[in-house]
Design a protein around this motif. Structure first.
Motif, PDB file in Angstrom:
ATOM      1  N   LEU A 120     -61.013  28.965  -0.960  1.00  0.00           N
ATOM      2  CA  LEU A 120     -62.231  29.326  -0.237  1.00  0.00           C
ATOM      3  C   LEU A 120     -61.955  30.403   0.802  1.00  0.00           C
ATOM      4  CD1 LEU A 120     -63.764  25.787   0.474  1.00  0.00           C
ATOM      5  CD2 LEU A 120     -64.494  27.418  -1.276  1.00  0.00           C
ATOM      6  N   GLU A 121     -63.008  31.148   1.146  1.00  0.00           N
ATOM      7  CA  GLU A 121     -62.948  32.077   2.264  1.00  0.00           C
ATOM      8  C   GLU A 121     -63.757  31.467   3.397  1.00  0.00           C
ATOM      9  OE1 GLU A 121     -64.109  36.006   1.283  1.00  0.00           O
ATOM     10  OE2 GLU A 121     -62.674  36.214  -0.370  1.00  0.00           O
ATOM     11  N   ASN A 122     -63.037  30.965   4.404  1.00  0.00           N
ATOM     12  CA  ASN A 122     -63.687  30.271   5.503  1.00  0.00           C
ATOM     13  C   ASN A 122     -62.795  30.376   6.741  1.00  0.00           C
ATOM     14  OD1 ASN A 122     -64.119  27.501   7.121  1.00  0.00           O
ATOM     15  ND2 ASN A 122     -66.025  28.032   6.079  1.00  0.00           N
ATOM     16  N   GLY A 164     -66.563  28.343  12.687  1.00  0.00           N
ATOM     17  CA  GLY A 164     -65.742  29.220  13.508  1.00  0.00           C
ATOM     18  C   GLY A 164     -65.856  29.022  15.002  1.00  0.00           C
ATOM     19  N   LEU A 165     -66.439  27.904  15.437  1.00  0.00           N
ATOM     20  CA  LEU A 165     -66.624  27.656  16.870  1.00  0.00           C
ATOM     21  C   LEU A 165     -65.340  27.226  17.560  1.00  0.00           C
ATOM     22  CD1 LEU A 165     -70.013  25.782  17.454  1.00  0.00           C
ATOM     23  CD2 LEU A 165     -69.300  27.975  18.397  1.00  0.00           C
ATOM     24  N   CYS A 166     -64.572  26.358  16.912  1.00  0.00           N
ATOM     25  CA  CYS A 166     -63.404  25.773  17.573  1.00  0.00           C
ATOM     26  C   CYS A 166     -62.405  25.291  16.520  1.00  0.00           C
ATOM     27  CB  CYS A 166     -63.847  24.608  18.464  1.00  0.00           C
ATOM     28  SG  CYS A 166     -62.528  23.822  19.388  1.00  0.00           S
ATOM     29  N   GLN A 167     -61.187  25.821  16.568  1.00  0.00           N
ATOM     30  CA  GLN A 167     -60.144  25.401  15.639  1.00  0.00           C
ATOM     31  C   GLN A 167     -59.128  24.472  16.293  1.00  0.00           C
ATOM     32  OE1 GLN A 167     -60.682  26.018  12.625  1.00  0.00           O
ATOM     33  NE2 GLN A 167     -62.146  27.703  12.744  1.00  0.00           N
ATOM     34  N   ALA A 216     -72.465  27.611   2.042  1.00  0.00           N
ATOM     35  CA  ALA A 216     -73.329  28.590   1.386  1.00  0.00           C
ATOM     36  C   ALA A 216     -74.184  29.362   2.390  1.00  0.00           C
ATOM     37  CB  ALA A 216     -74.236  27.880   0.376  1.00  0.00           C
ATOM     38  N   ASP A 217     -74.349  28.786   3.589  1.00  0.00           N
ATOM     39  CA  ASP A 217     -75.186  29.405   4.614  1.00  0.00           C
ATOM     40  C   ASP A 217     -74.575  30.652   5.235  1.00  0.00           C
ATOM     41  OD1 ASP A 217     -77.556  28.110   4.636  1.00  0.00           O
ATOM     42  OD2 ASP A 217     -77.122  26.795   6.330  1.00  0.00           O
ATOM     43  N   ALA A 218     -73.260  30.772   5.175  1.00  0.00           N
ATOM     44  CA  ALA A 218     -72.601  31.901   5.833  1.00  0.00           C
ATOM     45  C   ALA A 218     -73.210  33.218   5.351  1.00  0.00           C
ATOM     46  CB  ALA A 218     -71.104  31.865   5.542  1.00  0.00           C
ATOM     47  N   PRO A 219     -73.533  34.170   6.246  1.00  0.00           N
ATOM     48  CA  PRO A 219     -73.290  34.161   7.691  1.00  0.00           C
ATOM     49  C   PRO A 219     -74.527  33.774   8.515  1.00  0.00           C
ATOM     50  CG  PRO A 219     -73.764  36.390   6.992  1.00  0.00           C
ATOM     51  CD  PRO A 219     -73.979  35.503   5.789  1.00  0.00           C
ATOM     52  N   THR A 220     -75.159  32.654   8.212  1.00  0.00           N
ATOM     53  CA  THR A 220     -76.297  32.183   8.996  1.00  0.00           C
ATOM     54  C   THR A 220     -75.872  32.007  10.456  1.00  0.00           C
ATOM     55  OG1 THR A 220     -77.222  31.028   7.088  1.00  0.00           O
ATOM     56  CG2 THR A 220     -77.937  30.266   9.254  1.00  0.00           C
ATOM     57  N   PRO A 221     -76.748  32.321  11.426  1.00  0.00           N
ATOM     58  CA  PRO A 221     -76.393  32.134  12.841  1.00  0.00           C
ATOM     59  C   PRO A 221     -75.939  30.707  13.121  1.00  0.00           C
ATOM     60  CG  PRO A 221     -78.429  33.384  12.653  1.00  0.00           C
ATOM     61  CD  PRO A 221     -78.080  32.929  11.266  1.00  0.00           C
ATOM     62  N   VAL A 222     -74.899  30.579  13.940  1.00  0.00           N
ATOM     63  CA  VAL A 222     -74.344  29.267  14.255  1.00  0.00           C
ATOM     64  C   VAL A 222     -75.401  28.370  14.885  1.00  0.00           C
ATOM     65  CG1 VAL A 222     -72.635  28.060  15.671  1.00  0.00           C
ATOM     66  CG2 VAL A 222     -71.999  30.145  14.465  1.00  0.00           C
TER      67      VAL A 222
END
Length: 312
Positions: A120-122, A164-167, A216-222
């Motif tokens: 995956l690309e994430n 992508g908020l917090c890793q 599937a939502d990417a790049p929907t606003p967080v």
């Protein structure tokens, strides 16, 4: 008697056992999420029957796994029944996953997609070095140091990492707080898909359709993803409550320090005809556990049942 958590490795459990031996009095372990529910009963002066929804980071389950997304039916003073739960997923690396949402997300994705997750690309995959991913893939494949959890807190962590908020976190609850804050007043009634399935006479909330939709939502606003995620959890609460059918519903555990989740769930449950309760004086998180442990121990002394696993 001495009441304590049922986790065998807690320092407080060891202290309780030592004191029990020294004073020759019984030690009564009370399951973590049962204690959360009982804490809410103490707080709101309630009596069974009640559906307790206990969502937190983790607590020792009576099956040896890490619970945390639990729906407990408490119909009398003699214990509880785990009537529903969040679908379990592995935590690669064990306890370290509580500090690294990227690990919770990787375990979630692996449970949903197997080895395909590594294609995956994430943001989650980019948060690891290639050698780290190779090692974690081996752990997941061999089920080594990958304890299963049904934790709602870890689901919050995983979703925060997916968008992508917090890793990695620097304090407890950072990822979940970030996900709530990301809503930032965004108003929507949209929800993600999910499934309620029955396994071993228990409802299981399957998050896999939601995770697929989030990817599937990417790049929907967080902000929109976060709002939909919270709305989905609120809908899940009502859906399970309707299947269980107990009029009184209590919301407890650290996840219900989330204002959006708590107020939304209370409102939705009232609209659906339930009598919902949150905490008022005792903390919803582990700060309120002792009160629940005391009540659980008192009930167990009052209504002893030989071999009753529901009490511990």
């Amino acid at each position: 008697a001495i009441a304590c958590d049922a986790h065998p490795d807690y320092a407080s459990t060891h202290l309780a056992q030592q004191l029990g031996q020294q004073r020759n009095i019984p030690v009564l372990p009370i399951q973590h999420h049962y204690a959360h529910v009982l804490s809410a009963l103490v707080d709101r002066a309630l009596e069974p029957p009640v559906l307790g929804i206990a969502w937190d980071g983790a607590g020792y389950g009576r099956d040896g796994t890490l619970w945390g997304g639990e729906f407990l039916s408490v119909t009398d003073r003699q214990g509880f029944e785990r009537v529903a739960q969040l679908r379990s997923f592995p935590l690669p690396g064990g306890e370290i996953a509580a500090r690294e949402p990227r690990r919770a997300a990787l375990g979630l994705l692996y449970a949903a997609f197997g080895d395909r997750v590594f294609e995956l690309e994430n943001p989650v995959l980019y948060a690891f070095q290639p050698q780290e991913l190779t090692l974690l893939q081996t752990l997941l494949q061999r089920q080594v140091n990958t304890p299963l959890t049904s934790s709602m807190g870890r689901l919050f962590d995983a979703v925060a990492a997916l968008v992508g908020l917090c890793q990695r976190t620097t304090y407890e609850g950072e990822a979940a707080l970030g996900l709530e804050a990301a809503i930032a007043g965004y108003s929507t009634v949209e929800v993600y898909p999910y499934r309620l399935v029955t396994q071993n006479n228990r409802l299981v909330v399957d998050w896999a359709p939601m995770v697929t939709a989030i990817l599937a939502d990417a790049p929907t606003p967080v902000s929109l993803v976060a709002a939909r995620f919270h709305n989905t959890l609120i809908e899940v609460i009502v859906a399970v409550a309707e299947r269980v059918g107990l009029p009184q519903v209590v919301l407890t555990g650290g996840c219900f320090q989330n204002r959006y989740l708590l107020t939304g769930a209370l409102r939705a449950l009232r609209t659906a005809g339930f009598q919902p309760y949150g905490h008022r004086q005792l903390p919803a998180n582990d700060g309120g556990l002792a009160a629940g442990q005391i009540l659980g121990a008192a009930w167990r002394l009052e209504y002893p049942v030989q071999g009753d696993e529901l009490c511990v």
